[in-house]
Design a protein around this motif. Structure first.
Motif, PDB file in Angstrom:
ATOM      1  N   ARG A  22       0.841  -1.202   0.000  1.00 34.22           N
ATOM      2  CA  ARG A  22       0.000   0.000   0.000  1.00 34.22           C
ATOM      3  C   ARG A  22       0.879   1.256   0.000  1.00 34.22           C
ATOM      4  NH1 ARG A  22      -5.235  -0.955   0.500  1.00 34.22           N
ATOM      5  NH2 ARG A  22      -5.935  -2.916   1.404  1.00 34.22           N
ATOM      6  N   THR A  23       0.342   2.309  -0.530  1.00 37.71           N
ATOM      7  CA  THR A  23       1.032   3.605  -0.523  1.00 37.71           C
ATOM      8  C   THR A  23       1.430   3.976   0.893  1.00 37.71           C
ATOM      9  OG1 THR A  23      -0.252   4.334  -2.441  1.00 37.71           O
ATOM     10  CG2 THR A  23       0.798   6.038  -1.123  1.00 37.71           C
ATOM     11  N   GLY A  24       2.683   4.412   1.039  1.00 41.94           N
ATOM     12  CA  GLY A  24       3.178   4.827   2.342  1.00 41.94           C
ATOM     13  C   GLY A  24       3.878   3.741   3.129  1.00 41.94           C
ATOM     14  N   GLU A  25       3.732   2.496   2.724  1.00 35.66           N
ATOM     15  CA  GLU A  25       4.401   1.404   3.429  1.00 35.66           C
ATOM     16  C   GLU A  25       5.897   1.431   3.170  1.00 35.66           C
ATOM     17  OE1 GLU A  25       1.435  -2.097   2.410  1.00 35.66           O
ATOM     18  OE2 GLU A  25       2.757  -2.672   4.055  1.00 35.66           O
ATOM     19  N   LYS A  26       6.644   0.900   4.101  1.00 32.76           N
ATOM     20  CA  LYS A  26       8.077   0.699   3.913  1.00 32.76           C
ATOM     21  C   LYS A  26       8.263  -0.691   3.316  1.00 32.76           C
ATOM     22  CE  LYS A  26      12.488   1.468   6.280  1.00 32.76           C
ATOM     23  NZ  LYS A  26      13.123   1.957   7.531  1.00 32.76           N
ATOM     24  N   SER A  82       8.921   4.962   1.713  1.00 29.69           N
ATOM     25  CA  SER A  82       7.479   5.229   1.739  1.00 29.69           C
ATOM     26  C   SER A  82       6.960   4.998   0.327  1.00 29.69           C
ATOM     27  CB  SER A  82       7.225   6.664   2.198  1.00 29.69           C
ATOM     28  OG  SER A  82       5.832   6.958   2.186  1.00 29.69           O
ATOM     29  N   ALA A  83       6.466   3.799   0.110  1.00 38.30           N
ATOM     30  CA  ALA A  83       6.116   3.392  -1.255  1.00 38.30           C
ATOM     31  C   ALA A  83       5.064   4.317  -1.866  1.00 38.30           C
ATOM     32  CB  ALA A  83       5.608   1.957  -1.246  1.00 38.30           C
ATOM     33  N   SER A  84       5.251   4.578  -3.156  1.00 40.98           N
ATOM     34  CA  SER A  84       4.273   5.384  -3.893  1.00 40.98           C
ATOM     35  C   SER A  84       3.868   4.620  -5.154  1.00 40.98           C
ATOM     36  CB  SER A  84       4.869   6.740  -4.268  1.00 40.98           C
ATOM     37  OG  SER A  84       5.964   6.567  -5.129  1.00 40.98           O
ATOM     38  N   THR A  85       2.752   5.006  -5.724  1.00 41.84           N
ATOM     39  CA  THR A  85       2.226   4.269  -6.883  1.00 41.84           C
ATOM     40  C   THR A  85       3.183   4.326  -8.065  1.00 41.84           C
ATOM     41  OG1 THR A  85       0.946   6.216  -7.523  1.00 41.84           O
ATOM     42  CG2 THR A  85      -0.192   4.550  -6.208  1.00 41.84           C
ATOM     43  N   ASN A  86       3.967   5.386  -8.179  1.00 40.63           N
ATOM     44  CA  ASN A  86       4.907   5.465  -9.300  1.00 40.63           C
ATOM     45  C   ASN A  86       6.135   4.568  -9.119  1.00 40.63           C
ATOM     46  OD1 ASN A  86       6.491   6.889  -7.504  1.00 40.63           O
ATOM     47  ND2 ASN A  86       6.257   8.862  -8.529  1.00 40.63           N
ATOM     48  N   PHE A 145      21.664 -11.990 -13.297  1.00 39.84           N
ATOM     49  CA  PHE A 145      20.437 -11.378 -12.813  1.00 39.84           C
ATOM     50  C   PHE A 145      19.596 -12.358 -12.014  1.00 39.84           C
ATOM     51  CE2 PHE A 145      19.988  -7.166 -14.697  1.00 39.84           C
ATOM     52  CZ  PHE A 145      21.031  -7.164 -15.610  1.00 39.84           C
ATOM     53  N   GLY A 146      18.878 -11.819 -11.043  1.00 35.63           N
ATOM     54  CA  GLY A 146      17.855 -12.583 -10.370  1.00 35.63           C
ATOM     55  C   GLY A 146      16.596 -12.634 -11.213  1.00 35.63           C
ATOM     56  N   PRO A 147      15.578 -13.374 -10.760  1.00 35.84           N
ATOM     57  CA  PRO A 147      14.360 -13.554 -11.545  1.00 35.84           C
ATOM     58  C   PRO A 147      13.435 -12.349 -11.557  1.00 35.84           C
ATOM     59  CG  PRO A 147      14.157 -14.668  -9.456  1.00 35.84           C
ATOM     60  CD  PRO A 147      15.556 -14.155  -9.520  1.00 35.84           C
ATOM     61  N   GLY A 148      13.706 -11.374 -10.683  1.00 38.42           N
ATOM     62  CA  GLY A 148      12.881 -10.179 -10.652  1.00 38.42           C
ATOM     63  C   GLY A 148      11.779 -10.232  -9.609  1.00 38.42           C
ATOM     64  N   THR A 149      11.413  -9.068  -9.128  1.00 44.61           N
ATOM     65  CA  THR A 149      10.263  -8.903  -8.225  1.00 44.61           C
ATOM     66  C   THR A 149       9.318  -7.899  -8.857  1.00 44.61           C
ATOM     67  OG1 THR A 149      11.505  -9.343  -6.194  1.00 44.61           O
ATOM     68  CG2 THR A 149       9.460  -8.089  -5.984  1.00 44.61           C
ATOM     69  N   ARG A 150       8.096  -8.347  -9.119  1.00 44.69           N
ATOM     70  CA  ARG A 150       7.105  -7.426  -9.659  1.00 44.69           C
ATOM     71  C   ARG A 150       6.347  -6.814  -8.500  1.00 44.69           C
ATOM     72  NH1 ARG A 150       5.652  -6.110 -14.475  1.00 44.69           N
ATOM     73  NH2 ARG A 150       6.690  -7.881 -15.456  1.00 44.69           N
ATOM     74  N   LEU A 151       6.609  -5.536  -8.269  1.00 41.93           N
ATOM     75  CA  LEU A 151       6.006  -4.812  -7.153  1.00 41.93           C
ATOM     76  C   LEU A 151       4.837  -3.968  -7.635  1.00 41.93           C
ATOM     77  CD1 LEU A 151       6.036  -3.728  -4.189  1.00 41.93           C
ATOM     78  CD2 LEU A 151       7.600  -1.949  -5.005  1.00 41.93           C
ATOM     79  N   THR A 152       3.723  -4.107  -6.953  1.00 45.50           N
ATOM     80  CA  THR A 152       2.554  -3.264  -7.212  1.00 45.50           C
ATOM     81  C   THR A 152       2.266  -2.474  -5.953  1.00 45.50           C
ATOM     82  OG1 THR A 152       1.626  -4.885  -8.759  1.00 45.50           O
ATOM     83  CG2 THR A 152       0.131  -3.213  -7.882  1.00 45.50           C
ATOM     84  N   VAL A 153       2.178  -1.159  -6.103  1.00 43.42           N
ATOM     85  CA  VAL A 153       1.849  -0.283  -4.983  1.00 43.42           C
ATOM     86  C   VAL A 153       0.465   0.296  -5.228  1.00 43.42           C
ATOM     87  CG1 VAL A 153       2.532   1.705  -3.599  1.00 43.42           C
ATOM     88  CG2 VAL A 153       4.289   0.293  -4.674  1.00 43.42           C
ATOM     89  N   THR A 154      -0.443   0.021  -4.325  1.00 44.76           N
ATOM     90  CA  THR A 154      -1.843   0.460  -4.526  1.00 44.76           C
ATOM     91  C   THR A 154      -2.205   1.599  -3.580  1.00 44.76           C
ATOM     92  OG1 THR A 154      -2.680  -1.154  -2.954  1.00 44.76           O
ATOM     93  CG2 THR A 154      -2.485  -1.864  -5.252  1.00 44.76           C
TER      94      THR A 154
END
Lengths: 109, 114
Positions: B14-18, B80-84, B105-114
């Protein structure tokens, strides 16, 4: 920016055909590398060509380098459906590799 | 074989999370890197490290920090995670100090911030 630019952005071919991707860069280099990325995965190193080399082969891959034109090409011969991926060139900058934006290759059976 | 592992393949925050993204390599490589990858923009370097406790800013460090307490581990922190910051994050490692080495390279992490 030293970022490379690949051309074309996307390429669609049939199995058995050859695929050619090009990379242009802006500054002098010591070497240029090509990487492949399968959908949603990390990048895998394919081949490195040094600035004093003009051509290099690895299996079905052929890479050329023209330092006078600041360009490189990657040729995949007799393509297979498993070659479907994005391909990136990368040049060595200060302590780091700089990647281009990639070519998306689709090989249809 | 060199192995670079990342703690999560998919992450939703979520937005604002560390947010902590962890990367571990098993080949004693000196150099480690964090990139983000967005459609049409290619790979952009966020931070890199050439030794334990050393870090260097890449091209887009704003909004991120890193930690390298052990040679094999390189962490990316979104204070502080943001949607961008929704993106694919790729970790990589490389031996040596010259440019004549491939990166793993590692396999990657797909991060979604809502």
């Amino acid at each position: 920016s030293q970022q490379g630019e690949e051309d074309p952005q996307a390429l669609s071919i049939q199995e058995g055909e050859n695929a050619t991707m090009n990379c242009s860069y802006k500054t002098s280099i010591n070497n240029l590398q090509w990487y492949r990325q399968n959908s949603g995965r990390g990048l895998v190193h394919l081949i490195l060509i040094r600035s004093n080399e003009r051509e290099k082969h690895s299996g079905r891959l052929r890479v050329t380098l023209d330092t006078s034109k600041k360009s490189s090409s990657l040729l995949i011969t007799a393509s297979r459906a498993a070659d479907t991926a994005s391909y990136f060139c990368a040049t060595w900058g200060f302590q780091k590799l700089v990647f281009g934006t990639g070519t998306r290759l689709l090989v249809s059976p | 074989d060199v192995k670079v592992t990342q703690s999560s393949r998919y992450l939703v925050k979520r937005t604002g999370e560390k947010v902590f993204l962890e990367c571990v390599q098993d080949m004693d490589h000196e150099n480690m890197f964090w990139y983000r990858q967005d459609p049409g923009l290619g790979l952009r370097l966020i931070y890199f490290s050439y030794d334990v406790k050393m870090k260097e800013k890449g091209d887009i460090p704003e909004g991120y920090s890193v930690s390298r307490e052990k040679k094999e581990r390189f962490s990316l922190i979104l204070e502080s995670a943001s949607t961008n910051q929704t993106s694919m994050y790729l970790c990589a490692s490389r031996p040596g100090t010259s440019g004549s080495y491939e990166q793993y390279f590692g396999p990657g992490t797909r991060l979604t911030v809502t």
